[in-house]
Scaffold this motif. Sequence first.
Motif, PDB file in Angstrom:
ATOM      1  N   GLU A 102      21.528 -15.616  34.812  1.00  0.00           N
ATOM      2  CA  GLU A 102      21.453 -14.575  33.784  1.00  0.00           C
ATOM      3  C   GLU A 102      21.242 -13.201  34.418  1.00  0.00           C
ATOM      4  N   LEU A 103      20.417 -13.176  35.443  1.00  0.00           N
ATOM      5  CA  LEU A 103      20.128 -11.885  36.090  1.00  0.00           C
ATOM      6  C   LEU A 103      21.363 -11.306  36.761  1.00  0.00           C
ATOM      7  N   LEU A 104      22.342 -12.138  37.040  1.00  0.00           N
ATOM      8  CA  LEU A 104      23.566 -11.627  37.656  1.00  0.00           C
ATOM      9  C   LEU A 104      24.325 -10.699  36.716  1.00  0.00           C
ATOM     10  N   SER A 105      24.079 -10.859  35.427  1.00  0.00           N
ATOM     11  CA  SER A 105      24.821 -10.071  34.447  1.00  0.00           C
ATOM     12  C   SER A 105      24.604  -8.581  34.689  1.00  0.00           C
ATOM     13  N   ASP A 106      25.667  -7.813  34.558  1.00  0.00           N
ATOM     14  CA  ASP A 106      25.478  -6.370  34.806  1.00  0.00           C
ATOM     15  C   ASP A 106      24.982  -5.646  33.563  1.00  0.00           C
ATOM     16  N   GLN A 107      24.588  -6.412  32.561  1.00  0.00           N
ATOM     17  CA  GLN A 107      23.877  -5.782  31.438  1.00  0.00           C
ATOM     18  C   GLN A 107      22.561  -5.192  31.939  1.00  0.00           C
ATOM     19  N   PHE A 108      22.025  -5.816  32.940  1.00  0.00           N
ATOM     20  CA  PHE A 108      20.775  -5.322  33.499  1.00  0.00           C
ATOM     21  C   PHE A 108      21.102  -4.198  34.468  1.00  0.00           C
ATOM     22  N   SER A 109      20.528  -3.058  34.217  1.00  0.00           N
ATOM     23  CA  SER A 109      20.867  -1.931  35.083  1.00  0.00           C
ATOM     24  C   SER A 109      20.038  -2.027  36.357  1.00  0.00           C
ATOM     25  N   ILE A 110      20.541  -2.826  37.248  1.00  0.00           N
ATOM     26  CA  ILE A 110      19.866  -2.932  38.536  1.00  0.00           C
ATOM     27  C   ILE A 110      20.870  -2.554  39.619  1.00  0.00           C
ATOM     28  N   SER A 111      20.354  -2.180  40.739  1.00  0.00           N
ATOM     29  CA  SER A 111      21.238  -1.680  41.786  1.00  0.00           C
ATOM     30  C   SER A 111      22.058  -2.823  42.365  1.00  0.00           C
ATOM     31  N   ASN A 112      23.144  -2.432  42.968  1.00  0.00           N
ATOM     32  CA  ASN A 112      24.033  -3.432  43.540  1.00  0.00           C
ATOM     33  C   ASN A 112      23.310  -4.248  44.602  1.00  0.00           C
ATOM     34  N   GLN A 113      22.462  -3.554  45.337  1.00  0.00           N
ATOM     35  CA  GLN A 113      21.733  -4.242  46.398  1.00  0.00           C
ATOM     36  C   GLN A 113      20.865  -5.352  45.803  1.00  0.00           C
ATOM     37  N   GLN A 114      20.175  -5.004  44.724  1.00  0.00           N
ATOM     38  CA  GLN A 114      19.324  -6.003  44.071  1.00  0.00           C
ATOM     39  C   GLN A 114      20.154  -7.159  43.567  1.00  0.00           C
ATOM     40  N   ARG A 115      21.334  -6.821  43.046  1.00  0.00           N
ATOM     41  CA  ARG A 115      22.193  -7.866  42.499  1.00  0.00           C
ATOM     42  C   ARG A 115      22.667  -8.785  43.623  1.00  0.00           C
ATOM     43  N   ILE A 116      22.954  -8.180  44.757  1.00  0.00           N
ATOM     44  CA  ILE A 116      23.362  -9.006  45.895  1.00  0.00           C
ATOM     45  C   ILE A 116      22.218  -9.925  46.299  1.00  0.00           C
ATOM     46  N   GLU A 117      21.026  -9.405  46.225  1.00  0.00           N
ATOM     47  CA  GLU A 117      19.872 -10.259  46.557  1.00  0.00           C
ATOM     48  C   GLU A 117      19.784 -11.443  45.601  1.00  0.00           C
ATOM     49  N   ILE A 118      19.978 -11.141  44.337  1.00  0.00           N
ATOM     50  CA  ILE A 118      19.932 -12.234  43.345  1.00  0.00           C
ATOM     51  C   ILE A 118      21.031 -13.243  43.652  1.00  0.00           C
TER      52      ILE A 118
END
Lengths: 149, 1285
Positions: free
Chosen positions: B656-672
């Motif tokens: 779910e956290l992978l969804s880009d609905q969450f405004s998180i940085s790309n780096q954080q998304r890569i971590e997830i």
Amino acid sequence: MSNIKIQSIAIIGKQNNPLYIKNFSKSHPDLKFHYIAHTSCDVIDERAGAAGPEPDDTYLGLLYALEDLAVYGYVTNTKVKFVVVLSIPDAVIKNMDMRNLFKKIHNVYINQVCNPFYNLDGKKSIVSKKFVASIDAIGSMSSDEAVNP
Amino acid sequence: MDSYPPEFIFHHVPLMAVIGLGTARDLVEQPTSTTGSIQNPPSSKSQSRRSSLSAASIPISTKQQLSRTLLSLLTAKSQVGIWGPGKNASAVFHVVAVDKNHQFPPRKPTMRPPAQTQHLNMPIAHSAISPLTSGSPVHPDGLIPPIWVRKHREILPSVVVGFYDLWHHTSPDSIQEKEEISSTQEGTSESMDKEKDYILAMEINERRKSLLERGIKFSAVILLKTQNIDKTMDERMFLKDQAMDERLANIRKVSGLDGRHAFFVLPSSQYGDFQDFVTNLQKSLYEYGLNYYREHGKRVKRKRSRLPSPSGNFMRPPLSEKSSMSPQPLGIQGWMIRYDYKLATFAEFRQDMEAAIRYYESAYNLIIDLFAPQSSVTPGATGLPIRSKRWVEARILADTISLKLCKLNLYVDSPSAALAQLNKHVSTFKDISNTRGIGEDTFEYWAWLSKQYRIFADILEIAIRTGFTIPDPAKISHNTTSSDFRFSMSSMSSISSMSSNPNTGSGINPTMVLQHPGFYYFMAAKYNSLRRKHFLNLEKYMKKEGVDNSILPPQDILDAEQSIDHSTLTIELYTKSYEQFKAQKTGRMTLYLASEIANTYLDAGKYETALKFFERIAKTYRKEHWHTILESILRWSLVCAKDLGTWEKVVEYLIELLSDQFSISNQQRIEIHNELTDILFKITLPEPRQVMIDMDEINSFLTCRVQFKDDTTFIGAETLFQIAFSTQAESPPIPLRFTFLRLSYNDSYFNHYLRDNKIEKDNTKLEWIDCKNCLKEDVEGEGLVWVKDVDLNFSKGITKVFEGSIEPKESGDLQLQAVSLGFLTEQWKVELHFNLKNAREEHSKRKWLIGNIDSKDEVTKPTYTVLNGTGERTSIKVTQKLARLDIQAKHSAPALLDEYYPIELTVVNLEHEEVKTFLNAEIVTDAPSNPVDSEDFITLDPTITANVTNNLKDIDIGIIPAGESVVKIVYVLGKKSNLPRTLHLTVYYSSTSSVPSTPYPARGWIEKKEDFRIHFIAPFSFSFNTSQQSESIFERKSEISMERVEKYFLVAKITTTSPCEILVSDIDLNLLGQANAQTRMEITASSIEIENDFQGQVWKQGNVYNVNYLLELTLMDIKKLDIDIGLLVIQWKRNQQSSVVKDTKIPCTESTVVVPQLIRKKAEISAYIRIPPNPIVGQLFTLVYKIINWTSSEKKIHVNIEVNDSFVFSGYKQTHFIVPGMGEHCFKVNCFPLIGGKMKLPKVNMERRGEFEGDEENIKIIAPGYKEVDEDDYFVIFVKPKIEI
């Protein structure tokens, strides 16, 4: 306006979905204002509902105060909610000032809605640059004033 | 709140002491069944009323019970509590019961010589708890001890009520004595009364005097006993009453009590009405109680006014080295606080809330000054040493004064002031704490702050329960006209600016808006969690090397803090807040609180509980699109799940956290993303895990759309569908390769299982992937599915469209129910499940991606076309393909019964290909009932008549080329009933290229049905006539035989009813076998045999043909009357063959009709006539009538002959004769024909006459070769003319 220190401005859609939430505070995290905006929905619904089907006033006044923050609410005729969070000044905040503030926000929102490409029923956040800049201007203006009265 | 001395918190009400009713302990310790309800003093008003009622309603017989009842009523309302009855409540005392001999503490000795208190250092005459008395808890410099408040709350009453029994001579004695005394020794008893009354009066007087000294009001209540009034002695009642009044007046006079407010009598007649008595007693004494405290207040006020000003009269140097070590006597400021506090307390006792607030405020302002390093009230004085005993005491006092102020302000309905006091208290001590180094960095500060808010919330809650209402913030306006006078002081600046503003629109000061207790509990919880944080920090710090112990709080405080379970406390506070908000129906606020509770659980390491909370609240935030909040919740949940080892949840949260609905940085998304892939592919788990994530329930980085190309399809037709997966613009940050894609249909036959082909290739933005031509394979865990290897690598911002095809095999709705993308590793089976069963919100036009295949067989540049309709198509309607085949029937109606009725069927193939065709046919009578009996049949070949039924099955019509037709003739034979028949025809076919292996009805066959209606009519109608012939008119059978032979003449009249010509080949009478062997029937002659040229007669409609038979019946039993004859069978066919059949020769068919039964006459007498053949005009002939008597008795016959013009006859016109038994008689008539032609013979009427009138019978005359005659008719013969000419 001197005692109004805007901490956050939130625009909430008619289905209680956030359209735009901006944090002007340096001490509180964004999350806090998201929570505040979300919890305000109930109070706004209650106030607006108490006023009857056709509320004579879209300005709802102080919704609640929590810790050092005062939450003000405003609801448009299309049930879009505006929430402004102020830091509590320990002074009277004039309703007229708040009304003017909300009027400004409303105007910005109206401009946004006038965009034919804007989906009124969408649940996406507003990303229009102009809109964001205008809200930022409202927020920073009053907080600047607060810093340098 | 419990940590404060209750005396400082409780609400004060005037104290009343009760003498003579026992003590409160008696009330508790000696409960009887009658007063059981009083055992546990009820707290609420309603309960107390109920208990008092129950007590009052019980008959009271003993003094003990009476006392108990009175006491319980008195103390019922005096429950001590934080919240008093309010200023508008009725006069209520706090009642204590004391022993009869109780001595109230003596007055301070100082008060006796009233002019001696000038100097404070006077060593004598101070109260035991004064700071001036050594040994007192506040000696030498304490402010005020709780014991002082308790003294006034519980020990020193403002009013004392004594309950006394009026002496009665009978009271200690037995009943018998009473009789005696009352009757005889009245005088003696009277004097005894007087004596006893005097003693009582003196006792009361003594008490009154001693209390008067202290300024305490004393009242006496005289209890009259039931014995005092004897109801049976009516005549004495009045006298008695008078005597009683006298006695009572005497006692009052002697004791020196004022009648109205100090002397009460409780007569027995009022025993049922204690409640009123108690209320009235309290009401009438209330004013005295208030006066008492007023006097006290005045006294204290005087003392305070004598104090010197602290600024001018500061006695001692502030910082003498020695004195800082040894305790200094209380300074003037301290005395001021003492007096102010006392004044406030007395004001509160007398329920003067405004005054109380004023004094408490004064005390409060003075006391907070003590904490400052440098006092501003007393110049030069230092504040209290931090953490000293006095410091702690003073803080408690300050907290409780603040609390009192909050409470009293709520009392006087001044909510803003109450809140202002809280704010003032908090901010004051924040400043003090910060300057003294025990401020916001210490857990102590936060503990204290949390406590303040909690207590405030508690009080507010109590107040609301008691009827206080929180003002509606929308209706509050803070300005100069506000009735809340204190407000104007705290926000003077804003008001001054506002008043200068002409547009004095109302405003609101958010800090002054009192909200419901939930908010304050929330704050308390919040601060408590800060307290925990600071304490944990401190603990961490203490574990370090080289800690400066001097800055640490004292060890005992640390130990105490150590033992506190902060998290539980925080959760308790949050829960209290949660309940408040829940009561306010602010659901979203409760969600926020739930998230705070969950976080607290998380902090406390209770991951499971925390996770439960998180999961519950996440739903709403997800539904309402509050992604920032949801993200935080998911992250916290992730922490919990990881800690608990519930990796399934971890995977779900990460996806779910992978969804880009969450405004998180790309780096954080890569971590997830990396975390997810690590969990899926790297870490080892004890056992394999399986998880199915419902992607419609979470924020998904993938969207899935399904389209069937068409709305409907046919069985066996190729049905195309497309499944489009789109990834979000920012997610997944790194391409994600799924292992499989599963499509689940409602018919598992069509389930697809597409595997990743593991070919590395760059994703294009829009990709069309061919999934047609899958192979059916048995995949482990999936069953038999359609399998193909395709590219399942997804990078961000792309759309992959999978196009597949299926061939439905039966009609109905075929639905693609679910689509799952999944990972399959050794450890994991993860499914991203898209449920398609529920309608999904989609309003866009339907699109279909066309993959263009170029020369190299590669898909290039797919393009969208628009399909009809909007939304998704996850299901498709499958129907039988419409048969493109025509069936025509040709026949020449109407059909005749019993004939082979040919019907020419023409099957026209309208398909574009040649088809293999089969026919089913069935003939059904439209009979309303009994279709089973039908003997109808249908056949292809009329020459074969064996095994025919009413239906034909699976007749191969053969292959019909496209556009051509085939003719097939069927023959229908209808029998018996001439009802219309329906011919059901079903032609089924399939293309010759794909003949299904399974027989019809099965998948692949297309069928066409057609019905035809056929009308039937009977070809002939029949009528039969049977007439008896005379057997051997002149001779009887010569041989002796018991058999009787009769001859019958059968005429069958056949009328042709068929509209078409009929060729009749034969007519035959088939005699039936007789039931009895001795009965025989033979055909002796037939008209058909005579005319041998019968073959091939053609009958037209309306033609009548008669067939005659001469039948001989031989029978033994003449009584047998009904004789079967037989069946008439006609062999025939249509003469003119129908246009349908040209070549085939249709054989003749038989129509059969049953000849009606022969009904023999049961005659006693038979008469025959023999008519001579060929009579000629002018030639005489004789008609012989032969009459046979079958009976054994003779019969008399009358004959009457009618004359007619054609004949002349000779003989009697009228005669009679007798026929002997078993005999016969011949009667002759000679006739001379006059005219030639068909002539009626002269009619002979024969009648048998019986013995008496009425016994008559007409005898029928039978002529062989002639039909039987009717009534009016007679035999007609043809008379030849004379040939003489």
